[in-house]
Design an enzyme around this catalytic site. Structure first.
Site, PDB file in Angstrom:
ATOM      1  N   GLN A   1       0.858  -1.192   0.000  1.00  0.00           N
ATOM      2  CA  GLN A   1       0.000   0.000   0.000  1.00  0.00           C
ATOM      3  C   GLN A   1       0.895   1.243   0.000  1.00  0.00           C
ATOM      4  O   GLN A   1       1.530   1.542   1.010  1.00  0.00           O
ATOM      5  CB  GLN A   1      -0.888  -0.027   1.249  1.00  0.00           C
ATOM      6  CG  GLN A   1      -1.819   1.153   1.385  1.00  0.00           C
ATOM      7  CD  GLN A   1      -2.442   1.211   2.788  1.00  0.00           C
ATOM      8  OE1 GLN A   1      -1.913   0.608   3.720  1.00  0.00           O
ATOM      9  NE2 GLN A   1      -3.535   1.922   2.934  1.00  0.00           N
ATOM     10  N   GLY A   2       0.945   1.957  -1.110  1.00  0.00           N
ATOM     11  CA  GLY A   2       1.803   3.139  -1.239  1.00  0.00           C
ATOM     12  C   GLY A   2       1.008   4.418  -1.048  1.00  0.00           C
ATOM     13  O   GLY A   2       0.740   5.127  -2.023  1.00  0.00           O
TER      14      GLY A   2
ATOM     15  N   SER B   1       1.313   6.624   2.348  1.00  0.00           N
ATOM     16  CA  SER B   1       2.051   7.613   3.158  1.00  0.00           C
ATOM     17  C   SER B   1       3.304   8.111   2.446  1.00  0.00           C
ATOM     18  O   SER B   1       3.967   7.362   1.719  1.00  0.00           O
ATOM     19  CB  SER B   1       2.471   6.992   4.489  1.00  0.00           C
ATOM     20  OG  SER B   1       1.367   6.450   5.153  1.00  0.00           O
TER      21      SER B   1
ATOM     22  N   SER C   1       4.642  -1.193   4.124  1.00  0.00           N
ATOM     23  CA  SER C   1       4.776  -2.538   4.698  1.00  0.00           C
ATOM     24  C   SER C   1       4.940  -3.579   3.586  1.00  0.00           C
ATOM     25  O   SER C   1       4.180  -3.575   2.615  1.00  0.00           O
ATOM     26  CB  SER C   1       3.539  -2.899   5.517  1.00  0.00           C
ATOM     27  OG  SER C   1       3.340  -1.968   6.544  1.00  0.00           O
TER      28      SER C   1
ATOM     29  N   GLU D   1      -9.320  -0.836   5.984  1.00  0.00           N
ATOM     30  CA  GLU D   1      -8.115  -0.972   6.808  1.00  0.00           C
ATOM     31  C   GLU D   1      -8.454  -0.797   8.287  1.00  0.00           C
ATOM     32  O   GLU D   1      -8.016  -1.562   9.136  1.00  0.00           O
ATOM     33  CB  GLU D   1      -7.070   0.068   6.372  1.00  0.00           C
ATOM     34  CG  GLU D   1      -5.738  -0.125   7.080  1.00  0.00           C
ATOM     35  CD  GLU D   1      -4.641   0.771   6.514  1.00  0.00           C
ATOM     36  OE1 GLU D   1      -4.959   1.841   5.981  1.00  0.00           O
ATOM     37  OE2 GLU D   1      -3.471   0.374   6.631  1.00  0.00           O
TER      38      GLU D   1
ATOM     39  N   GLU E   1      -4.679   9.783  17.702  1.00  0.00           N
ATOM     40  CA  GLU E   1      -5.181  11.174  17.742  1.00  0.00           C
ATOM     41  C   GLU E   1      -6.168  11.399  16.588  1.00  0.00           C
ATOM     42  O   GLU E   1      -7.219  12.021  16.776  1.00  0.00           O
ATOM     43  CB  GLU E   1      -4.014  12.180  17.637  1.00  0.00           C
ATOM     44  CG  GLU E   1      -3.131  12.251  18.868  1.00  0.00           C
ATOM     45  CD  GLU E   1      -2.164  11.069  18.977  1.00  0.00           C
ATOM     46  OE1 GLU E   1      -1.973  10.345  17.965  1.00  0.00           O
ATOM     47  OE2 GLU E   1      -1.621  10.853  20.076  1.00  0.00           O
TER      48      GLU E   1
HETATM   49  C1  LIG Z   1       3.750  -0.480  11.502  1.00  0.00           C
HETATM   50  C2  LIG Z   1       3.313   0.527  10.474  1.00  0.00           C
HETATM   51  C3  LIG Z   1       2.983   0.097   9.209  1.00  0.00           C
HETATM   52  C4  LIG Z   1       2.601   1.022   8.224  1.00  0.00           C
HETATM   53  N1  LIG Z   1       2.335   0.557   6.957  1.00  0.00           N
HETATM   54  C5  LIG Z   1       2.010   1.448   5.990  1.00  0.00           C
HETATM   55  C6  LIG Z   1       1.785   1.003   4.643  1.00  0.00           C
HETATM   56  O1  LIG Z   1       1.901  -0.193   4.339  1.00  0.00           O
HETATM   57  N2  LIG Z   1       1.481   1.917   3.709  1.00  0.00           N
HETATM   58  C7  LIG Z   1       1.353   3.252   4.001  1.00  0.00           C
HETATM   59  O2  LIG Z   1       1.033   4.023   3.092  1.00  0.00           O
HETATM   60  N3  LIG Z   1       1.564   3.714   5.262  1.00  0.00           N
HETATM   61  C8  LIG Z   1       1.890   2.850   6.253  1.00  0.00           C
HETATM   62  N4  LIG Z   1       2.145   3.309   7.536  1.00  0.00           N
HETATM   63  C9  LIG Z   1       2.131   4.739   7.780  1.00  0.00           C
HETATM   64  C10 LIG Z   1       0.997   5.250   8.637  1.00  0.00           C
HETATM   65  O3  LIG Z   1      -0.219   5.277   7.923  1.00  0.00           O
HETATM   66  C11 LIG Z   1       1.417   6.658   9.119  1.00  0.00           C
HETATM   67  O4  LIG Z   1       2.562   6.501   9.933  1.00  0.00           O
HETATM   68  C12 LIG Z   1       0.323   7.342   9.903  1.00  0.00           C
HETATM   69  O5  LIG Z   1      -0.754   7.667   9.065  1.00  0.00           O
HETATM   70  C13 LIG Z   1       0.847   8.640  10.599  1.00  0.00           C
HETATM   71  O6  LIG Z   1       1.496   9.460   9.691  1.00  0.00           O
HETATM   72  P1  LIG Z   1       2.957  10.032  10.011  1.00  0.00           P
HETATM   73  O7  LIG Z   1       3.834   8.891  10.423  1.00  0.00           O
HETATM   74  O8  LIG Z   1       3.389  10.846   8.829  1.00  0.00           O
HETATM   75  O9  LIG Z   1       2.785  10.972  11.286  1.00  0.00           O
HETATM   76  P2  LIG Z   1       2.212  12.466  11.302  1.00  0.00           P
HETATM   77  O10 LIG Z   1       0.997  12.547  10.483  1.00  0.00           O
HETATM   78  O11 LIG Z   1       3.352  13.382  10.958  1.00  0.00           O
HETATM   79  O12 LIG Z   1       1.817  12.635  12.817  1.00  0.00           O
HETATM   80  C14 LIG Z   1       2.779  12.961  13.842  1.00  0.00           C
HETATM   81  C15 LIG Z   1       2.024  13.113  15.156  1.00  0.00           C
HETATM   82  O13 LIG Z   1       1.108  14.234  15.064  1.00  0.00           O
HETATM   83  C16 LIG Z   1      -0.226  13.830  15.383  1.00  0.00           C
HETATM   84  N5  LIG Z   1      -1.191  14.547  14.539  1.00  0.00           N
HETATM   85  C17 LIG Z   1      -1.083  14.751  13.195  1.00  0.00           C
HETATM   86  N6  LIG Z   1      -2.177  15.427  12.745  1.00  0.00           N
HETATM   87  C18 LIG Z   1      -3.001  15.639  13.828  1.00  0.00           C
HETATM   88  C19 LIG Z   1      -4.268  16.256  13.998  1.00  0.00           C
HETATM   89  N7  LIG Z   1      -4.929  16.796  12.978  1.00  0.00           N
HETATM   90  N8  LIG Z   1      -4.818  16.272  15.262  1.00  0.00           N
HETATM   91  C20 LIG Z   1      -4.147  15.719  16.310  1.00  0.00           C
HETATM   92  N9  LIG Z   1      -2.924  15.115  16.198  1.00  0.00           N
HETATM   93  C21 LIG Z   1      -2.357  15.069  14.975  1.00  0.00           C
HETATM   94  C22 LIG Z   1      -0.266  12.338  15.067  1.00  0.00           C
HETATM   95  O14 LIG Z   1      -1.288  11.667  15.776  1.00  0.00           O
HETATM   96  C23 LIG Z   1       1.134  11.891  15.496  1.00  0.00           C
HETATM   97  O15 LIG Z   1       1.172  11.676  16.887  1.00  0.00           O
HETATM   98  C24 LIG Z   1       2.526   2.401   8.537  1.00  0.00           C
HETATM   99  C25 LIG Z   1       2.858   2.837   9.829  1.00  0.00           C
HETATM  100  C26 LIG Z   1       3.254   1.920  10.790  1.00  0.00           C
HETATM  101  C27 LIG Z   1       3.610   2.405  12.162  1.00  0.00           C
END
Ligand SMILES: Cc1cc2nc3c(=O)[nH]c(=O)nc-3n(C[C@H](O)[C@H](O)[C@H](O)COP(=O)(O)OP(=O)(O)OC[C@H]3O[C@@H](n4cnc5c(N)ncnc54)[C@H](O)[C@@H]3O)c2cc1C
Length: 396
Positions: free
Chosen positions: A132-133, A135, A167, A250, A380
């Site tokens: 899944q591409g 993020s 992933s 999901e 969050e």
């Molecule tokens: C084990 C694992 C597997 C994953 N697999 C995939 C995958 O296969 N494909 C894929 O596309 N993605 C994948 N992801 C990515 C995942 O979807 C993102 O990590 C997630 O959506 C959070 O985005 P970010 O890491 O950019 O954090 P950010 O969005 O930068 O968030 C940083 C912090 O700010 C908080 N925050 C952000 N916006 C708000 C708001 N509006 N209100 C309150 N708090 C806020 C968040 O809760 C977090 O604590 C995976 C992540 C993990 C941990």
């Protein structure tokens, strides 16, 4: 609510349980001492692919998928029973899980007849493993800010950009990709969804290793990657709607592992491990802690059943998926915290000892539990969705 299963459902359970007990190779069973959603090495991945093929040949993969695409065409209750029996047998997460849980249902909803014919049987058979591409480095919670660009070149797009946290991309043969096709309109309106073979020239996969040491996800780079227009899923610039379908599936399938089994193991551990010279189990505060976890787990199970009842009535899955996702992943963290408190410094040792023979399991659980509060939308974000769309609170 009637908690009894009908006779035909019990027959389904018996048949699947029987099949698993004769066909599941014991060395494929998960031991909980490692992250099991993505295989730890290629050999394990390939053995799991053979397992998916064996299950598919016997008609046990994609049981709720329509028969015309190779599924079994049974209902949601059978799906719940399938999940229960599969987990109870400690069978491994199928390598095609991303395709089965997210990509396939999205293609069933949005795909052309040709895309359905091309991909759905291959997803079931384990011939197509998907990633899944979605993020990107600057687009996680705020997914619509994604910048991977797809430029229209007549009969194809040319893709440039980067995805992250992908992933299983190191095993995947295909990726479902969100790209920006129009940068000149509000951000949600210029996104499209593409189905891309990972073997296409210009795609580079770099590993990202979890703090457990497990290679679970990756960075994926796209440099002048040519994608035919036939691989567009849904209408051009309507990718946000397509991705909403994927994210809904999901969240309904996310939330962490079986809590009941983990709590039972934690209780067994509390009977063995001493705190202040007597088994932890004998301390009232520890018993209360464990009882609260058991109550929370039972409440979650009932909430899941309530959501199922709504779906059985024909109502679509809605934002209540966020309640399940939030409660499930946060309960996983509370279980891991209780294990840490129980084991003290032993929890930092990734090796079996006389006091804690299953130390690697707890080491892994304590380090891995928090990832479920981030993947599939952070806690969050789930709280925001519940506040705004379930409770109708004003936007913060
Ligand atoms: C084990 C694992 C597997 C994953 N697999 C995939 C995958 O296969 N494909 C894929 O596309 N993605 C994948 N992801 C990515 C995942 O979807 C993102 O990590 C997630 O959506 C959070 O985005 P970010 O890491 O950019 O954090 P950010 O969005 O930068 O968030 C940083 C912090 O700010 C908080 N925050 C952000 N916006 C708000 C708001 N509006 N209100 C309150 N708090 C806020 C968040 O809760 C977090 O604590 C995976 C992540 C993990 C941990």
């Amino acid at each position: 609510m009637d908690f009894e299963f009908a006779t035909e459902h019990e027959a389904f359970r018996k048949e699947f349980r029987g099949w698993l007990s004769t066909h599941l190779p014991p060395d494929l069973c998960i031991d909980d001492a490692a992250d099991d959603r993505v295989a730890s090495d290629r050999e394990t991945f390939e053995r799991r692919c053979r397992w998916q093929k064996a299950m598919h040949a016997a008609g046990w993969v994609g049981v709720t998928w329509p028969k015309e695409y190779g599924g079994r065409g049974v209902g949601l209750i059978e799906r719940v029973i399938w999940d229960e029996e599969y987990a109870a047998a400690r069978a491994p997460v199928l390598p095609g899980n991303m395709g089965l849980s997210l990509v396939g249902p999205t293609i069933i909803h949005w795909g052309t007849d040709e895309q359905k014919r091309r991909h759905l049987p291959a997803i079931l058979a384990g011939d197509e493993i998907w990633a899944q591409g979605f993020s990107e480095p600057g687009a996680g919670s705020d997914l619509a800010s994604l910048r991977t660009r797809a430029v229209d070149r007549g009969d194809h797009f040319v893709v440039n950009g980067q995805k992250v946290w992908t992933s299983g991309a190191h095993f995947a043969q295909w990726i479902i990709l969100l790209v920006r096709t129009n940068p000149d309109v509000p951000k949600h309106q210029g996104i499209s969804c593409l189905l891309v073979p990972m073997t296409t020239s210009g795609i580079t996969v770099r590993p990202l290793v979890l703090m457990t040491g497990h290679h679970h996800f990756n960075e994926v780079f796209f440099t002048d990657v040519v994608v035919p227009k036939a691989n567009l899923l849904g209408p051009v610039n309507q990718g946000w709607k397509v991705s909403t379908t994927t994210l809904m599936y999901e969240r309904h399938s996310a939330g962490g592992r079986s809590h009941t089994a983990q709590i039972a193991r934690l209780m067994a551990l509390a009977r063995r491990v001493p705190i202040d010279g007597r088994p932890a189990w004998e301390h009232p505060w520890m018993r209360q802690r464990l009882a609260q976890l058991a109550i929370d787990s039972e409440a979650l199970k009932l909430t899941r059943l309530r959501s199922l009842t709504r779906q059985l009535r024909g109502e679509p899955p809605g934002p209540e998926g966020s309640v399940l996702k939030l409660s499930g992943s946060e309960l996983g963290v509370r279980i891991a915290d209780a294990a840490g408190e129980l084991l003290g410094m032993h929890v930092l040792v990734n090796q079996a000892s006389a006091t804690v023979p299953d130390a690697p399991r707890w080491f892994n659980r304590v380090l891995a539990a928090r990832q479920y509060t981030i993947s599939a939308g952070t806690s969050e974000i789930q709280r925001n969705i519940i506040g705004e769309r379930v409770l109708g609170l004003p936007r913060g």
